[in-house]
Design an enzyme around this catalytic site. Sequence first.
Site, short mmCIF file in Angstrom:
data_model
loop_
_atom_site.label_atom_id
_atom_site.label_comp_id
_atom_site.label_asym_id
_atom_site.label_seq_id
_atom_site.Cartn_x
_atom_site.Cartn_y
_atom_site.Cartn_z
N ASP A 76 0.81 -1.21 0.00
CA ASP A 76 0.00 0.00 0.00
C ASP A 76 0.84 1.27 0.00
O ASP A 76 2.04 1.26 0.29
CB ASP A 76 -0.96 0.01 1.19
CG ASP A 76 -0.23 -0.05 2.53
OD1 ASP A 76 0.81 -0.72 2.62
OD2 ASP A 76 -0.69 0.60 3.49
N GLU A 130 -0.01 -1.45 5.56
CA GLU A 130 1.05 -1.00 6.46
C GLU A 130 0.79 0.43 6.91
O GLU A 130 1.10 0.80 8.04
CB GLU A 130 2.42 -1.08 5.76
CG GLU A 130 3.62 -0.87 6.68
CD GLU A 130 4.08 0.58 6.77
OE1 GLU A 130 4.90 0.91 7.65
OE2 GLU A 130 3.60 1.40 5.95
N GLU A 131 0.21 1.24 6.02
CA GLU A 131 -0.04 2.64 6.33
C GLU A 131 -1.37 2.83 7.07
O GLU A 131 -1.76 3.95 7.36
CB GLU A 131 -0.06 3.47 5.03
CG GLU A 131 1.15 3.30 4.15
CD GLU A 131 2.41 3.90 4.72
OE1 GLU A 131 2.38 4.39 5.86
OE2 GLU A 131 3.44 3.87 4.02
N GLU A 157 12.02 -1.66 3.57
CA GLU A 157 11.77 -0.24 3.81
C GLU A 157 12.91 0.59 3.21
O GLU A 157 14.07 0.15 3.21
CB GLU A 157 11.68 0.05 5.31
CG GLU A 157 10.38 -0.39 5.94
CD GLU A 157 9.24 0.58 5.67
OE1 GLU A 157 9.46 1.64 5.05
OE2 GLU A 157 8.10 0.26 6.08
#
Length: 360
Positions: A76, A130-131, A157
């Site tokens: 995402d 994740e967000e 990341e």
Amino acid sequence: MSTLDHTLDLTADVVALTRALVDLPSESGEEARLADAVEAALATLPHLTVERIGNSVVARTDLGHPERILIAGHLDTVPAAGNLPSLLRGDLLYGLGACDMKGGVAVALRLAATVPEPTRDLTYVFYECEEGERNGLGRIAAVRPELLNADLAILMEPSDAGVEAGCQGVLMADITVRGERAHTARAWRGVNAAHRAGAVLQRLADHTPERVVIDGLEYREGLNAVAVRAGVAGNVVPDECVITVNSRFAPSCSAAEAETYVRDLFPEDEYEVDVTEVVPGALPGLDRHAVASLVRVLGATPRPKLGWTDVARFAALGTPALNYGPGDPVLAHTAGEYVPVAQLRACEERLTRWLRRAGR
């Protein structure tokens, strides 16, 4: 490669694959189309077993190696900010999620396609939200925790193609100071809670954060006021002031220890402290064999991760984890985010070399 029919060509080079991923929108909570494309592409690879959990995709080798490496990336992005479609300008690839973290996802997909016989068993995890609050890793851990078992987890990341080991823990707390309401024309009849809150702010200003060294890495702690709320009207002396405090603590500190530290600094006989969130960090684990092997091959000097990432979720499962991916983390969530082409290629090349090299 086409995003119109939502297919991904894993034989394309990592730059083209990153562009295809960027051009297929996947704001947090809306990853289904991208998850479909990732699942379909991985399903064509006979050396992988592929499983779908919600809008997260897990693919695994099962070669019987004594060591298993997990490589993870979230699908995402934050909402678009006029940064679609992707744009290749010189040696920089611009677009929504290019840095955070579709460049890293492209690297992982390329590894899945081009390293069919790794010297370590591999698990690839491409996860949703994740967000957001419905983090895909959390869902997998809840329903199929065995899929996350590994000797090392690499979270793709953005880290400027360097190794960022472990991560800090985070605590949020509301400190409430009480007063007594009064009309501002007769302020002496009340007690101004906002004024009394000055003592809290001064205590925070005077606080000296710790510097904690773990495995040779220095994690700098922090304790800061991030919001101050008081007052109900422009002509009323406020009877309540709430100071929201953010604490970043070293990964050697447990959640309970972090909470005790804040409560000791603001004792209950003086203040009301409501801890609203506390999440432990992740130890770097540089002494673990798989971690040390990867660091040697990458030729990178590990840095401490100053911030919280999903490596902490792996640490909670007993799996050491580190951040390693293309892109500058400072650019994450910005309208002008980009990823350097050189870092995309470097991350793919270095990880490929390591996964094909045994015992070192």
